[in-house]
Design an enzyme around this catalytic site. Structure first.
Site, mmCIF file in Angstrom:
data_model
loop_
_atom_site.group_PDB
_atom_site.id
_atom_site.type_symbol
_atom_site.label_atom_id
_atom_site.label_comp_id
_atom_site.label_asym_id
_atom_site.label_seq_id
_atom_site.Cartn_x
_atom_site.Cartn_y
_atom_site.Cartn_z
ATOM 1 N N SER A 1 8.724 76.244 -4.977
ATOM 2 C CA SER A 1 9.757 75.257 -5.329
ATOM 3 C C SER A 1 10.341 74.536 -4.119
ATOM 4 O O SER A 1 11.540 74.225 -4.095
ATOM 5 C CB SER A 1 10.863 75.916 -6.166
ATOM 6 O OG SER A 1 10.326 76.392 -7.397
ATOM 7 N N GLU B 1 -1.686 82.686 -7.867
ATOM 8 C CA GLU B 1 -2.328 82.332 -9.145
ATOM 9 C C GLU B 1 -3.749 82.889 -9.214
ATOM 10 O O GLU B 1 -4.226 83.249 -10.292
ATOM 11 C CB GLU B 1 -2.292 80.803 -9.328
ATOM 12 C CG GLU B 1 -0.895 80.340 -9.703
ATOM 13 C CD GLU B 1 -0.517 78.965 -9.186
ATOM 14 O OE1 GLU B 1 -1.402 78.170 -8.847
ATOM 15 O OE2 GLU B 1 0.700 78.692 -9.102
ATOM 16 N N HIS C 1 -4.073 82.913 -3.132
ATOM 17 C CA HIS C 1 -2.883 82.370 -3.798
ATOM 18 C C HIS C 1 -2.497 83.291 -4.956
ATOM 19 O O HIS C 1 -3.369 83.872 -5.609
ATOM 20 C CB HIS C 1 -3.170 80.953 -4.305
ATOM 21 C CG HIS C 1 -1.929 80.259 -4.753
ATOM 22 N ND1 HIS C 1 -1.386 80.464 -6.004
ATOM 23 C CD2 HIS C 1 -1.099 79.407 -4.111
ATOM 24 C CE1 HIS C 1 -0.277 79.750 -6.104
ATOM 25 N NE2 HIS C 1 -0.080 79.096 -4.971
ATOM 26 N N GLY D 1 6.759 77.275 -8.944
ATOM 27 C CA GLY D 1 6.766 76.446 -10.149
ATOM 28 C C GLY D 1 7.949 76.697 -11.062
ATOM 29 O O GLY D 1 7.977 76.233 -12.198
ATOM 30 N N LYS E 1 -3.344 72.255 -6.664
ATOM 31 C CA LYS E 1 -3.725 73.115 -7.808
ATOM 32 C C LYS E 1 -4.722 72.360 -8.696
ATOM 33 O O LYS E 1 -5.526 71.597 -8.196
ATOM 34 C CB LYS E 1 -2.473 73.587 -8.548
ATOM 35 C CG LYS E 1 -1.469 74.246 -7.582
ATOM 36 C CD LYS E 1 -0.365 74.998 -8.255
ATOM 37 C CE LYS E 1 0.549 75.606 -7.192
ATOM 38 N NZ LYS E 1 1.597 76.438 -7.720
ATOM 39 N N GLU F 1 4.800 83.325 -0.286
ATOM 40 C CA GLU F 1 5.127 82.663 -1.551
ATOM 41 C C GLU F 1 5.617 83.695 -2.559
ATOM 42 O O GLU F 1 4.794 84.334 -3.243
ATOM 43 C CB GLU F 1 3.890 81.954 -2.116
ATOM 44 C CG GLU F 1 3.340 80.871 -1.228
ATOM 45 C CD GLU F 1 2.633 79.772 -2.022
ATOM 46 O OE1 GLU F 1 2.966 78.612 -1.824
ATOM 47 O OE2 GLU F 1 1.771 80.090 -2.868
ATOM 48 N N ASN G 1 -0.634 71.882 -1.910
ATOM 49 C CA ASN G 1 -1.594 72.550 -2.785
ATOM 50 C C ASN G 1 -1.548 71.837 -4.129
ATOM 51 O O ASN G 1 -0.598 72.002 -4.890
ATOM 52 C CB ASN G 1 -1.204 74.030 -2.929
ATOM 53 C CG ASN G 1 -2.072 74.761 -3.943
ATOM 54 O OD1 ASN G 1 -3.085 74.215 -4.408
ATOM 55 N ND2 ASN G 1 -1.680 75.974 -4.288
HETATM 56 P P1 13P Z 1 5.555 74.893 -6.348
HETATM 57 O O1 13P Z 1 5.926 74.124 -5.094
HETATM 58 O O2 13P Z 1 5.153 73.994 -7.479
HETATM 59 O O3 13P Z 1 6.605 75.901 -6.694
HETATM 60 O O4 13P Z 1 4.228 75.728 -5.986
HETATM 61 C C1 13P Z 1 4.211 76.489 -4.836
HETATM 62 C C2 13P Z 1 2.831 76.941 -4.599
HETATM 63 O O5 13P Z 1 2.295 77.765 -5.323
HETATM 64 C C3 13P Z 1 2.101 76.356 -3.465
HETATM 65 O O6 13P Z 1 0.918 77.032 -3.220
#
Ligand code: 13P
Length: 251
Positions: free
Chosen positions: A213, A97, A95, A173, A11, A167, A9
């Protein structure tokens, strides 16, 4: 047997040129890998160019979001038919976010999942608790709410095309990965929910990715868990080297 699926992903990272550079490196380094399904999810603007670069490779294309209406006056939104025409096979939905910053609810996630399936896209439906939920002992309640309501009304046939991504928000992150036991506990719980909602066959077939992560250093122990069928990778998918190492860590 559930086939391992590793999805990147990206982002809101990578211009078109940067996207092409990344997949061109990636496709060379994963060229012989068949045992892992590999998906990249670039931003909308890069989809078509990335599709060109990965034509005839073992890398598949996914989008990061979609809208549920077929077409219309919805400025800024992108329909599932548009994603399909850009070459997408997968689409990430719900997601954290999107839930956190753009007010997406389970009901919206559910509409998006249904729209994606209608267009022949495979939804990667994201679920997961926040740190406060976990501290308050509400992890299972939140995950159940996400799973049951995001997938509401989906048929058994639909479910064969759905991937669930667990997740935990506190792991995204932050560099704080869930331990293999924390991940497995929730994955097993989700599989149990699928058994209650559908049947044992669906529960055994649906792939559940872990996200939060994921790095080359921790993928091996996560993927070794019985109910962890892959990963949804953020930061570490932005470099061909680390994403390749994660994919190879599943072999
Ligand atoms: P990270 O791997 O940067 O923690 O992000 C995970 C994520 O949100 C994947 O959709």
């Amino acid at each position: 047997m559930r086939r391992v699926i590793i999805a990147g992903n990206w982002k809101m990272y990578k211009t078109i040129d940067e996207s092409i550079e990344l997949v061109n490196l990636l496709k060379r380094s994963v060229v012989d890998i068949d045992d892992v399904e590999i998906v990249v999810c670039p931003p909308f603007t890069s989809l078509s160019d990335v599709r060109e670069s990965i034509m005839d490779t073992n890398i598949k294309l996914g989008a990061q979001d979609c809208y549920w209406e077929k077409e219309g006056a919805f400025t800024g939104e992108v329909s599932c038919a548009m994603l399909k025409s850009a070459g997408c096979e997968y689409v990430i939905i719900g997601h954290s976010e999107r839930r956190q910053f753009f007010g997406e609810t389970n009901e919206m996630v559910n509409k998006k999942a249904k729209a994606a399936l209608r267009e022949g896209l495979k939804p990667i439906v994201c679920v997961g608790e926040k740190l406060d939920d976990r501290r308050a002992g509400k992890t299972f309640d939140v995950v159940k709410d996400h799973v049951v309501n995001s997938l509401s009304g989906l048929t058994r046939e639909d479910m064969m095309k759905v991937v669930i991504a667990y997740e935990p928000v506190w792991a995204i992150g932050t560099g704080v990965v869930a331990t293999k036991d924390q991940a497995e506990e929730v994955h097993k719980y989700i599989r149990g929910l699928l058994k209650d909602m559908y049947d044992a066959n669906i529960a055994d077939s649906v792939r559940i990715q872990y996200g939060g992560s994921v790095k080359p250093e921790n993928i091996r122990e996560l993927i070794a868990e019985e109910d962890v069928d892959g990963a949804l990778v953020g930061g570490a998918s932005l470099k061909a080297d680390s994403f390749t190492q994660i994919i190879k860590g599943c072999l």
